[in-house]
Enzyme design. Structure first.
Site, mmCIF file in Angstrom:
data_model
loop_
_atom_site.group_PDB
_atom_site.id
_atom_site.type_symbol
_atom_site.label_atom_id
_atom_site.label_comp_id
_atom_site.label_asym_id
_atom_site.label_seq_id
_atom_site.Cartn_x
_atom_site.Cartn_y
_atom_site.Cartn_z
ATOM 1 N N GLU A 182 44.873 42.382 47.881
ATOM 2 C CA GLU A 182 43.928 43.010 48.239
ATOM 3 C C GLU A 182 44.225 42.462 50.401
ATOM 4 O O GLU A 182 43.266 42.870 50.942
ATOM 5 C CB GLU A 182 42.576 43.567 48.949
ATOM 6 N N GLU A 185 44.290 47.168 39.442
ATOM 7 C CA GLU A 185 42.809 46.258 38.464
ATOM 8 C C GLU A 185 41.861 48.086 38.975
ATOM 9 O O GLU A 185 42.165 48.751 39.575
ATOM 10 C CB GLU A 185 41.990 45.525 39.876
HETATM 11 C C1 GAL Z 1 38.517 43.469 43.789
HETATM 12 C C2 GAL Z 1 39.699 41.899 43.857
HETATM 13 C C3 GAL Z 1 39.397 41.360 42.863
HETATM 14 C C4 GAL Z 1 37.848 41.610 42.450
HETATM 15 C C5 GAL Z 1 37.475 42.959 42.959
HETATM 16 C C6 GAL Z 1 36.127 43.087 42.156
HETATM 17 O O1 GAL Z 1 38.849 44.021 45.443
HETATM 18 O O2 GAL Z 1 40.422 42.318 44.635
HETATM 19 O O3 GAL Z 1 39.313 39.750 43.022
HETATM 20 O O4 GAL Z 1 36.646 40.809 44.152
HETATM 21 O O5 GAL Z 1 37.432 43.838 43.327
HETATM 22 O O6 GAL Z 1 36.189 44.141 41.438
#
Ligand code: GAL
Length: 651
Positions: free
Chosen positions: A143, A314
């Site tokens: 990110e 994610e």
């Molecule tokens: C994203 C990140 C992850 C984790 C996640 C939590 O922004 O890539 O590592 O922190 O959020 O929601």
């Protein structure tokens, strides 16, 4: 083939647990597992002391269970020893203070020392795993831009910025001319004298600010590219990807993506809604579903970034930990979100994370499993999507009829000079997208350098800088174009164009903008369109034109002046619009373009993938899928329960 995946942190759990985890993942229908992206301190606990063995076993364990591994380079988290030895790698905030060690993303993109260290580590990692049969893809870093980290005001950034400026302008005179530094005696005699635009008494020169934003974006591009080149060298045939974010605009995602095989993004619908700009009633209505257009908007954006290829790396699996409030998704939403990704052409939906961590910053963030390893609520939905996927063959995604232009440079210019506190480029663009989606349209997103020749219609919601090349392509475009306010209002160097706005679009649009004004939210400016009164909000322009006027401002001061103008295949809108006005202008525009609209869909959204039409119910009450009477359903049926998904074959 569309697949499901999960993010896993073997370094968080005893090795004795890994094979059970891997077997359960596979059984659940997961096929992809991303690991490694924060594990630097466990892979190189001190300088040059590598401990790959545990990662060797983790990859082998996951791979032997039938999972394909995406390996992340852990460069978002330089470990303590590294920072101690090289404190100058830290980024500096706008107040000039170094970011401290203790969370993540503390490095500065411009630090050559850090680039060397990061690339050195990536090279070792790629040498070790590049040809590993279980490793199918690499994720660079994690990110970019998260936690407001694209822009840094370090000495390294200042130095790199001066070089960047020297390359761009060639001579200091050219820079002085371009920036208009004669104003307030800002003239420079040497590139060496230029600092980043922070800590000035009042606003810094906007051209200076814009160039610093462009420079900072280019630093992300080259940082990423350095890793990509190493990975390609040592890991032939594997996809290289990065996980982008939602509503993150601090660097040009088209530019970074140009070096990648796939654009992936991280989708947290409930967190994004709660921390975003929506009104409280919208937040309350969709708190367990997320905004009905939010995920779709990013799927469409990142499909373009990845040149047709995107994943969700994610996917929110339950309550998160980082929004102001963190509700749980409505039962069924994980399934809906996954199917929506596939409907928009996504290749993979991967959930974050496998098991909730009982320690550290994200201990309140749900996983598919609870901290004790027992299955949380999402698990049955994931397994259901996996079995549905196995039974359904998905056709390829093809182009829609309408393209919407999104430009990162435009975001930066309007942040630098909003000329009205609430004027938000992104919000306006999103409102346009939402209005089109509410009428069932599949929307493709294009950048200012992308090809849009084959669309029936194109919308430039707000495009302050229009390059000659873009103006040329617009001239040759055979579809209809709707151009929004402030378009063509700036030169590349952030000045007002010689013949006023809309600059290079003047001839095409047949008008000149004589004056602009902005309003507070409470002020509504009446607009007359046909027999109906609507409202413009926040922004109004005064035009000079002899072309056809389709709508006029109707407030007492400007009665009868042009608000919407048509010239040949172009329309120009001289204000920001309230929702009813925007809906009306867009539906008229689609009709004019020969694009068919569905009846307003309420909380239902549609998306076609090849010959399969999907419908999603974001509402909390049952709805009906707008399928033909004899539709052959592939998923669900005509009745769409809350969080319901239906799909049928189109003819
Ligand atoms: C994203 C990140 C992850 C984790 C996640 C939590 O922004 O890539 O590592 O922190 O959020 O929601």
């Amino acid at each position: 083939m569309a697949r499901l995946g999960v993010c896993y942190y073997p370094e968080h759990w005893p090795q004795s647990r890994w094979s059970e985890d891997a077997a359960t993942m596979f059984e659940m229908g997961l096929r992809i597992v991303r690991i490694g992206e924060f594990a630097w301190s466990r892979l190189e606990p001190s300088a040059g002391n590598y401990t790959w063995e545990w990662l060797d076993s983790a990859i082998a364990t996951l791979g032997d269970a039938g999972l394909q591994v995406v390996l992340g380079t852990p460069t978002a988290t330089p470990p303590r020893w590294l920072v101690k030895q090289h404190p100058a790698i830290l980024a500096r905030d706008p107040d000039g203070r170094p970011r401290k060690f203790g969370s993540r993303r503390h490095y500065c993109f411009s630090s050559e020392t850090y680039r060397d260290l990061a690339c050195g580590f990536v090279e070792k990692m790629a040498q070790r795993y590049g040809e590993n049969p279980h490793v199918v893809a690499w994720q660079t870093d994690n990110e970019y831009g998260c936690h407001n980290t694209t822009v840094s005001y370090s000495d390294a950034a200042a130095e790199a910025f001066r070089l960047w400026l020297a390359r761009r302008y060639g001579s200091i005179d050219a820079l002085n001319q371009a920036w208009g530094t004669v104003f307030w005696s800002q003239e420079y005699s040497d590139f060496e004298d230029i600092d980043p635009p922070n800590l000035t008494v009042t606003e810094a020169n906007p051209a200076h600010q814009l160039d610093f934003r462009r420079f900072s974006s280019d630093q992300v591009v080259s940082f990423n590219r350095a890793q990509v080149e190493i990975l390609r060298r040592h890991s032939p045939g594997r996809d290289v990807l990065h996980n982008f974010m939602g509503f993150e605009t601090s660097f040009d995602h088209y530019d970074v993506s140009a070096d990648l095989d796939v654009a992936t993004w991280d989708s947290y619908p409930l967190g994004f809604l709660d921390q975003g700009w929506c009104d409280d009633d919208v937040k309350a209505r969709f708190q367990r579903q997320g905004h009905p257009d939010f995920a779709a908007f990013h799927h469409d954006l990142y499909r373009t970034c990845g040149d047709g290829r995107f994943w969700v790396m994610e996917q929110q699996p339950g309550p998160v930990n980082w929004a102001p409030h963190n509700p749980a998704p409505l039962d069924g939403m994980l399934r809906l979100w996954a199917w929506e990704c596939f409907a928009h052409g996504g290749e993979v939906t991967s959930f974050f994370r496998w098991r909730q961590a009982p320690f550290a910053q994200e201990q309140m963030h749900a996983g598919l499993l609870r901290p004790d390893g027992s299955p949380d609520r999402g698990v049955t939905e994931v397994a259901r999507v996996a079995s549905e996927l196995a039974a359904l063959e998905l056709p390829d995604t093809d182009r829609g009829d309408i393209a919407l232009m999104i430009d990162y440079d435009a975001v930066w210019s309007l942040e630098i000079q909003p000329q009205g506190r609430e004027f938000s480029y992104l919000r306006w663009v999103f409102e346009v997208y939402q209005s089109l989606r509410e009428r069932g349209l599949d929307v493709d997103i294009v950048g200012p350098r992308h090809d849009f020749d084959d669309y029936k219609a194109l919308i430039l919601p707000c495009q302050p800088y229009v390059s000659e090349a873009l103006a040329d392509r617009l001239r040759r475009f055979s579809g209809k174009t709707l151009v929004g306010p402030r378009s063509g209002s700036k030169t590349r160097d952030f000045s007002i164009p010689g013949q006023l706005a809309p600059g290079p679009l003047r001839g095409l649009l047949g008008l000149t903008v004589l004056r602009v004004e902005s309003f507070a939210l409470a002020h509504l400016e009446a607009v007359q369109l046909g027999n109906t009164r609507y409202d413009a909000v926040l922004w109004r322009e005064e035009l000079e034109t002899d072309k056809q006027v389709l709508a006029t401002f109707a407030g007492e001061f400007h009665q009868g002046t042009a608000a919407l103008v048509e010239n040949n295949d172009f329309r120009y809108l001289a204000c920001l619009a309230s929702k009813p006005l925007l809906d009306k202008i867009l539906s008229d525009f689609c009709e004019w373009s020969g694009i068919e609209l569905a009846a307003p869909l309420g909380d239902v959204r549609l998306r076609r993938r090849g010959k399969v039409q999907f419908a999603f119910n974001y509402g909390t009450s049952p709805a009906e899928a707008p399928a033909p009477g004899d539709a052959e359903f592939l998923l669900g049926g005509r009745r769409l329960p809350p969080a319901g998904v239906s799909a049928w074959r189109t003819r």
